[in-house]
Design a protein around this motif. Structure first.
Motif, PDB file in Angstrom:
ATOM      1  N   MET A   9      56.904   8.796 -94.925  1.00 14.91           N
ATOM      2  CA  MET A   9      56.239   9.863 -94.175  1.00 14.91           C
ATOM      3  C   MET A   9      55.734  10.915 -95.151  1.00 14.91           C
ATOM      4  SD  MET A   9      58.876  10.241 -90.963  1.00 14.91           S
ATOM      5  CE  MET A   9      60.149  10.993 -91.954  1.00 14.91           C
ATOM      6  N   ASN A  10      54.437  11.126 -95.151  1.00 14.74           N
ATOM      7  CA  ASN A  10      53.799  12.082 -96.045  1.00 14.74           C
ATOM      8  C   ASN A  10      53.105  13.174 -95.244  1.00 14.74           C
ATOM      9  OD1 ASN A  10      54.511  10.413 -98.307  1.00 14.74           O
ATOM     10  ND2 ASN A  10      52.714   9.139 -97.861  1.00 14.74           N
ATOM     11  N   SER A  11      52.795  14.258 -95.910  1.00  8.50           N
ATOM     12  CA  SER A  11      52.082  15.381 -95.279  1.00  8.50           C
ATOM     13  C   SER A  11      52.722  15.779 -93.956  1.00  8.50           C
ATOM     14  CB  SER A  11      50.609  15.005 -95.065  1.00  8.50           C
ATOM     15  OG  SER A  11      49.988  14.683 -96.295  1.00  8.50           O
ATOM     16  N   LEU A  12      54.010  15.945 -93.997  1.00  9.02           N
ATOM     17  CA  LEU A  12      54.741  16.255 -92.767  1.00  9.02           C
ATOM     18  C   LEU A  12      54.404  17.645 -92.250  1.00  9.02           C
ATOM     19  CD1 LEU A  12      58.104  14.653 -93.847  1.00  9.02           C
ATOM     20  CD2 LEU A  12      56.815  14.013 -91.812  1.00  9.02           C
ATOM     21  N   ASN A  13      54.406  17.770 -90.948  1.00  6.91           N
ATOM     22  CA  ASN A  13      54.195  19.074 -90.316  1.00  6.91           C
ATOM     23  C   ASN A  13      55.242  19.279 -89.232  1.00  6.91           C
ATOM     24  OD1 ASN A  13      53.064  18.027 -87.726  1.00  6.91           O
ATOM     25  ND2 ASN A  13      51.426  17.308 -89.090  1.00  6.91           N
ATOM     26  N   LEU A  56      67.663  12.298 -87.777  1.00 10.68           N
ATOM     27  CA  LEU A  56      66.932  13.529 -87.468  1.00 10.68           C
ATOM     28  C   LEU A  56      66.063  13.962 -88.633  1.00 10.68           C
ATOM     29  CD1 LEU A  56      66.401  15.999 -85.647  1.00 10.68           C
ATOM     30  CD2 LEU A  56      68.444  17.046 -86.682  1.00 10.68           C
ATOM     31  N   VAL A  57      64.817  14.222 -88.339  1.00 19.60           N
ATOM     32  CA  VAL A  57      63.876  14.776 -89.308  1.00 19.60           C
ATOM     33  C   VAL A  57      63.462  16.162 -88.822  1.00 19.60           C
ATOM     34  CG1 VAL A  57      61.588  14.558 -90.339  1.00 19.60           C
ATOM     35  CG2 VAL A  57      63.027  12.529 -90.042  1.00 19.60           C
ATOM     36  N   THR A  58      63.664  17.149 -89.659  1.00 18.26           N
ATOM     37  CA  THR A  58      63.279  18.515 -89.327  1.00 18.26           C
ATOM     38  C   THR A  58      62.303  19.017 -90.373  1.00 18.26           C
ATOM     39  OG1 THR A  58      65.459  18.921 -88.340  1.00 18.26           O
ATOM     40  CG2 THR A  58      64.095  20.841 -88.838  1.00 18.26           C
ATOM     41  N   VAL A  59      61.136  19.440 -89.915  1.00 18.13           N
ATOM     42  CA  VAL A  59      60.108  19.939 -90.818  1.00 18.13           C
ATOM     43  C   VAL A  59      59.989  21.442 -90.609  1.00 18.13           C
ATOM     44  CG1 VAL A  59      57.726  19.764 -91.577  1.00 18.13           C
ATOM     45  CG2 VAL A  59      58.891  17.748 -90.648  1.00 18.13           C
ATOM     46  N   SER A  60      60.228  22.186 -91.665  1.00 21.77           N
ATOM     47  CA  SER A  60      60.145  23.640 -91.583  1.00 21.77           C
ATOM     48  C   SER A  60      58.763  24.116 -92.019  1.00 21.77           C
ATOM     49  CB  SER A  60      61.216  24.282 -92.468  1.00 21.77           C
ATOM     50  OG  SER A  60      60.988  23.947 -93.821  1.00 21.77           O
ATOM     51  N   SER A  61      58.257  25.091 -91.295  1.00 17.92           N
ATOM     52  CA  SER A  61      56.915  25.580 -91.616  1.00 17.92           C
ATOM     53  C   SER A  61      56.979  26.819 -92.493  1.00 17.92           C
ATOM     54  CB  SER A  61      56.161  25.897 -90.331  1.00 17.92           C
ATOM     55  OG  SER A  61      56.890  26.798 -89.551  1.00 17.92           O
TER      56      SER A  61
END
Length: 123
Positions: free
Chosen positions: A82-86, A118-123
């Motif tokens: 997984m790349n460029s995650l948002n 679980l995948v968590t993407v922080s902004s």
């Protein structure tokens, strides 16, 4: 077949993660494989699938060009790069084994499921 997903975690927006799904049993190569995800308050959705040989893949439009599904039948493992995650990628990710060799698009086609990571993407 039993499936064990791993590789989830916390990542910053724009970053990358690789999920793995290890399968037990000698019949792994008989199954198409898929990745699904479920975000809080949302239904589970299809992300990517791969056929038994790895020669055919499908992706949801939301991840096309950013995620790559692959498999190593010698290691009984399927991967999701997984790349460029948002932030919209934040979810529990599940791997699943299709009843057929194809790797289809709907969760009802899949008989075996991993426990989720679980995948968590922080902004």
């Amino acid at each position: 077949v039993q499936l064990q997903a791993s590789g989830g975690g916390l990542v910053q927006a724009g970053g990358s993660l690789r999920l793995s799904c290890a399968a037990s049993g000698r019949t792994f190569r008989s199954y198409g494989m898929g990745w699904f995800r479920q975000a809080p308050g949302k239904e589970r959705e299809f992300i990517a699938s791969i056929n038994w040989s790895g020669g055919s893949t499908d992706y949801a439009d939301s991840v096309k060009g950013r995620f790559i599904i692959s498999r190593d039948n010698a290691k009984n493992t399927v991967y999701l790069q997984m790349n460029s995650l948002n932030s919209e990628d934040t979810a529990v990710y599940y791997c699943a084994a299709d009843r057929s060799t194809r790797g289809r698009l709907h969760d009802y086609d899949y008989s075996y499921w991993g426990q989720g990571t679980l995948v968590t993407v922080s902004s």
